[in-house]
Design a protein around this motif. Structure first.
Motif, PDB file in Angstrom:
ATOM      1  N   GLY A   1      28.151 -24.173  65.956  1.00  0.00           N
ATOM      2  CA  GLY A   1      27.992 -24.949  67.173  1.00  0.00           C
ATOM      3  C   GLY A   1      26.815 -24.575  68.037  1.00  0.00           C
ATOM      4  N   LEU A   2      25.904 -23.733  67.525  1.00  0.00           N
ATOM      5  CA  LEU A   2      24.731 -23.311  68.298  1.00  0.00           C
ATOM      6  C   LEU A   2      23.537 -24.169  67.913  1.00  0.00           C
ATOM      7  N   PHE A   3      22.881 -24.776  68.886  1.00  0.00           N
ATOM      8  CA  PHE A   3      21.770 -25.678  68.605  1.00  0.00           C
ATOM      9  C   PHE A   3      20.588 -24.955  67.972  1.00  0.00           C
TER      10      PHE A   3
ATOM     11  N   HIS B   1      11.516 -28.663  74.635  1.00  0.00           N
ATOM     12  CA  HIS B   1      11.255 -29.951  75.283  1.00  0.00           C
ATOM     13  C   HIS B   1      12.453 -30.388  76.131  1.00  0.00           C
ATOM     14  N   LEU B   2      13.667 -30.218  75.586  1.00  0.00           N
ATOM     15  CA  LEU B   2      14.862 -30.605  76.327  1.00  0.00           C
ATOM     16  C   LEU B   2      15.038 -29.759  77.576  1.00  0.00           C
TER      17      LEU B   2
ATOM     18  N   PHE C   1      18.395 -34.772  60.267  1.00  0.00           N
ATOM     19  CA  PHE C   1      19.007 -33.452  60.293  1.00  0.00           C
ATOM     20  C   PHE C   1      17.881 -32.442  60.455  1.00  0.00           C
ATOM     21  N   ILE C   2      17.906 -31.695  61.531  1.00  0.00           N
ATOM     22  CA  ILE C   2      16.824 -30.769  61.869  1.00  0.00           C
ATOM     23  C   ILE C   2      17.260 -29.354  61.515  1.00  0.00           C
TER      24      ILE C   2
ATOM     25  N   VAL D   1      10.680 -26.587  64.341  1.00  0.00           N
ATOM     26  CA  VAL D   1      10.995 -27.894  64.914  1.00  0.00           C
ATOM     27  C   VAL D   1      12.178 -27.774  65.869  1.00  0.00           C
ATOM     28  N   VAL D   2      13.200 -27.012  65.466  1.00  0.00           N
ATOM     29  CA  VAL D   2      14.358 -26.795  66.336  1.00  0.00           C
ATOM     30  C   VAL D   2      13.924 -26.209  67.666  1.00  0.00           C
ATOM     31  N   ASP D   3      13.083 -25.159  67.617  1.00  0.00           N
ATOM     32  CA  ASP D   3      12.632 -24.515  68.852  1.00  0.00           C
ATOM     33  C   ASP D   3      11.823 -25.477  69.713  1.00  0.00           C
ATOM     34  N   ALA D   4      10.976 -26.297  69.076  1.00  0.00           N
ATOM     35  CA  ALA D   4      10.148 -27.234  69.841  1.00  0.00           C
ATOM     36  C   ALA D   4      11.006 -28.259  70.567  1.00  0.00           C
TER      37      ALA D   4
END
Length: 436
Positions: free
Chosen positions: A60-62, A414-415, A401-402, A407-410
């Motif tokens: 559950g961790l982004f 951004h969010l 699906f990332i 890419v996840v960190d970027a």
């Protein structure tokens, strides 16, 4: 659907839950002290536990990856973190697994007949045998099935019939103590070889208790674990210490109740709502009632545990990999259902005067239904459809699906910036940049 009428799906925050924080803080301590402090009461350390806990702490961790879900009509978008899919450890994954299995049972396994919940309990003296010899837990379920089968066949007299039964071996008591027992959903009757339904309104609990005691003791004797002296001691008790309860039942037309019972018998060892821990001091775990021969604690009916002790109790109930948690017997066994489907496909008759076989009526699931499977689980648990856009009511779609860390960190950076600039709501509702 009118704009804004749909409920919004909110991603869970695993780091905010007491079990997650307990494992994150105390797991290394428990593993280092296991042999000295916990082995006698919780069994030997099992190597696969390390991997299970690490997967749970990533659940559950982004930052570990996610799916992007977007509405094609209004571009509403949010992120869905990946799940660990561990068994009996992660409360969220356990809830989804029980909901999925309960739906399968209610829709594709159980016939439209009455069902009863059977609970098979053994005395405390015998429970440690199954802690140190976990392979015998499956034997408990089989002993329960033989008890049901023999008593129903005896009631049927000369008629050869088979009931349907789905059994789950639960290992946790009310306070996460070691308490192996069997929960089963059993048809209130059985089927003949020709598929004719024969109902039974009542099976004597005391007779079932004595028969189940015999079968469990024979199981332990055959394994060379139960001595003659201890057998004689158990047989001398005025009260056997065993019990069988079968007075909870549902009517054929009440399929939602069948599904609720199915979810109940597959519940995880601990309840997230009953755990309280402020980050230091003791863990409070609230009892749901006076069970297992124990009186309810005074006051708020919660018992205090040392944090490491509570973590060890949870670890004790993690099942071995590839061990079946749900077992199917009789008319509901995989073999029986497969034969009925095959006979139906070949144009044969399935069933006689009784209810038609559900296994033969089930249609293959469409690819679209399979894609929506996870969404239906979330809807069953939280009563919110994550694929319905909360802004316009249109059907949302998974667009990517990332998994790449860069890419996840970027995206997460951004969010974070978007959230700091706008008070519009949670980061998951922001419009995301395009990614490959």
């Amino acid at each position: 659907m009118a704009q804004g009428c749909a409920a919004r799906y909110r991603a869970r925050n695993p780091r905010a839950t007491p079990p997650y924080r307990l494992f994150e803080t105390h797991f290394d301590e428990v593993r280092g002290q296991w042999e000295e402090r916990f082995e006698r009461r919780c069994g030997f350390w099992r190597g696969f536990v390390d991997e299970q806990v690490l997967r749970y702490l990533d659940c559950g961790l982004f930052e570990n990856g996610f799916a992007r879900i977007r509405c094609p009509e209004c571009s509403e978008e949010y992120l869905l973190a990946f799940s660990c899919k561990t068994r009996e450890l992660c409360p969220s994954c356990a809830a989804k697994r029980s909901a999925a299995t309960a739906a399968l049972l209610a829709e594709e396994v159980f016939e439209e007949v009455g069902h009863a919940q059977w609970v098979f309990v053994m005395p405390k003296m015998l429970r440690p045998y199954f802690l140190h010899h976990r392979a015998l837990l499956g034997g408990l379920a089989h002993a329960a099935w033989e008890t049901v089968l023999e008593l129903m066949c005896a009631a049927a007299g000369e008629v050869v019939m088979r009931p349907g039964m789905v059994a789950v071996v639960q290992t946790a008591g009310d306070l996460a103590n070691w308490h192996p027992h069997v929960h089963a959903l059993v048809s209130r009757g059985g089927w003949t070889q020709d598929g004719e339904w024969i109902p039974f309104a009542f099976v004597d609990e005391h007779s079932a208790e004595l028969l189940y005691r015999h079968k469990v003791m024979r199981l332990l004797q055959d394994e060379g674990l139960l001595s003659d002296e201890r057998t004689e001691l158990l047989l001398s008790w005025r009260h056997t210490g065993f019990s069988v309860h079968n007075r909870v039942w549902v009517e054929p037309e009440d399929q939602p109740a069948v599904e609720r019972l199915a979810r109940y018998i597959m519940r995880p060892p601990i309840s997230l709502e009953r755990v309280q821990w402020g980050g230091e001091g003791v863990v409070h775990y609230r009892a749901k009632g006076g069970r297992d021969g124990r009186a309810m604690p005074a006051g708020d009916a919660a018992e205090a545990f040392d944090p490491a002790e509570f973590v060890a109790r949870v670890i004790m109930h993690i099942p071995e990999p590839r061990r079946h948690l749900v077992r199917y017997y009789g008319w509901y066994s995989n073999v029986s259902r497969g034969k009925r489907r095959k006979a139906e496909a070949e144009g044969g008759e399935v069933g006689g005067a009784g209810p038609a076989s559900r296994a033969a009526r089930v249609e293959p699931r469409s690819a679209r239904a399979l894609r929506r499977g996870w969404a239906q689980l979330i809807k069953r648990i939280y009563e919110v459809d994550p694929l319905v856009c909360p802004s316009c009511g249109s059907e949302m779609k998974v667009i990517a699906f990332i998994t790449e860390h860069d890419v996840v960190d970027a995206i997460l950076r951004h969010l974070a910036k978007t959230k700091s600039r706008s008070p519009r709501g949670p980061p998951g509702a922001a419009t995301l940049p395009a990614t490959s």
